[in-house]
Design a protein around this motif. Sequence first.
Motif, mmCIF file in Angstrom:
data_model
loop_
_atom_site.group_PDB
_atom_site.id
_atom_site.type_symbol
_atom_site.label_atom_id
_atom_site.label_comp_id
_atom_site.label_asym_id
_atom_site.label_seq_id
_atom_site.Cartn_x
_atom_site.Cartn_y
_atom_site.Cartn_z
ATOM 1 N N ARG A 54 14.722 5.374 -23.895
ATOM 2 C CA ARG A 54 16.244 5.356 -23.660
ATOM 3 C C ARG A 54 16.867 6.651 -23.479
ATOM 4 O O ARG A 54 17.772 6.848 -22.625
ATOM 5 C CB ARG A 54 16.892 4.734 -25.031
ATOM 6 N N SER A 55 16.258 7.799 -24.339
ATOM 7 C CA SER A 55 17.010 8.957 -24.127
ATOM 8 C C SER A 55 16.556 9.768 -23.083
ATOM 9 O O SER A 55 16.998 10.981 -23.001
ATOM 10 C CB SER A 55 17.064 9.796 -25.711
ATOM 11 N N GLY A 56 15.679 9.477 -22.505
ATOM 12 C CA GLY A 56 15.003 10.281 -21.219
ATOM 13 C C GLY A 56 13.439 10.272 -21.167
ATOM 14 O O GLY A 56 12.921 9.790 -22.220
ATOM 15 N N ALA A 57 12.988 11.174 -20.415
ATOM 16 C CA ALA A 57 11.613 11.326 -20.277
ATOM 17 C C ALA A 57 11.023 12.276 -21.590
ATOM 18 O O ALA A 57 11.698 13.024 -21.843
ATOM 19 C CB ALA A 57 11.152 11.997 -19.105
ATOM 20 N N THR A 58 10.000 11.568 -22.235
ATOM 21 C CA THR A 58 9.424 12.360 -23.199
ATOM 22 C C THR A 58 8.028 12.740 -22.890
ATOM 23 O O THR A 58 7.141 11.671 -22.397
ATOM 24 C CB THR A 58 9.557 11.630 -24.704
ATOM 25 N N VAL A 59 7.464 13.844 -23.352
ATOM 26 C CA VAL A 59 6.022 14.142 -22.944
ATOM 27 C C VAL A 59 5.393 13.894 -24.539
ATOM 28 O O VAL A 59 5.831 14.532 -25.630
ATOM 29 C CB VAL A 59 5.768 15.430 -22.633
ATOM 30 N N ARG A 60 4.213 13.230 -24.523
ATOM 31 C CA ARG A 60 3.487 13.281 -25.770
ATOM 32 C C ARG A 60 2.136 14.093 -25.563
ATOM 33 O O ARG A 60 1.566 14.099 -24.976
ATOM 34 C CB ARG A 60 2.919 11.786 -25.990
ATOM 35 N N MET A 61 1.981 15.100 -26.860
ATOM 36 C CA MET A 61 1.180 15.994 -26.874
ATOM 37 C C MET A 61 0.090 15.629 -27.921
ATOM 38 O O MET A 61 0.601 15.158 -28.908
ATOM 39 C CB MET A 61 1.813 17.416 -26.855
ATOM 40 N N ARG A 62 -1.012 15.999 -27.603
ATOM 41 C CA ARG A 62 -1.959 15.811 -28.739
ATOM 42 C C ARG A 62 -2.618 17.104 -29.501
ATOM 43 O O ARG A 62 -3.080 17.877 -28.672
ATOM 44 C CB ARG A 62 -3.259 14.782 -28.176
ATOM 45 N N ASN A 63 -2.894 16.919 -30.638
ATOM 46 C CA ASN A 63 -3.272 17.992 -31.322
ATOM 47 C C ASN A 63 -5.028 18.051 -31.086
ATOM 48 O O ASN A 63 -5.673 16.860 -31.250
ATOM 49 C CB ASN A 63 -3.153 18.034 -32.854
ATOM 50 N N ILE A 64 -5.402 19.041 -30.612
ATOM 51 C CA ILE A 64 -6.922 19.016 -30.078
ATOM 52 C C ILE A 64 -7.593 18.869 -31.210
ATOM 53 O O ILE A 64 -8.876 18.024 -31.326
ATOM 54 C CB ILE A 64 -7.290 20.229 -29.046
ATOM 55 N N GLU A 65 -7.418 19.485 -32.503
ATOM 56 C CA GLU A 65 -8.344 19.375 -33.521
ATOM 57 C C GLU A 65 -8.098 18.118 -34.318
ATOM 58 O O GLU A 65 -9.265 17.702 -35.102
ATOM 59 C CB GLU A 65 -7.917 20.667 -34.382
#
Length: 113
Positions: A54-65
């Motif tokens: 709803r509030s716009g585009a979001t990127v989801r990042m993953r913690n590699i560890e």
Amino acid sequence: MTLIPYGEDGSILWDGNPGYTRDEDERWIRRNIEYREAAPFTARLEFHEFWVIRSGATVRMRNIETGAIYPMKLHDFEELIPLLDHGALPYMDWMPTKRGSNCNIRRATEDDK
């Protein structure tokens, strides 16, 4: 004091009502949530996926560890694109934030540390 909701796996729960989610059969189930005070952390993150909410585009990042997922506003992600190496960022300091009803992370500043 800003409290950030974290799931059992350490992921930041971005949504305004983080108490419930759907299981694989589309039934509502209660999540176990831990609210923590917003504090900077160091991690190496990689791009996981784009979300349109709803509030716009979001990127989801993953913690590699750890595998934990952290939402990031597209605006904050755009500034980091030159630092990406095969989809991953170097170890950096991150700050959880709350914007509106959503929780995200951004690159930490000296004022955060």
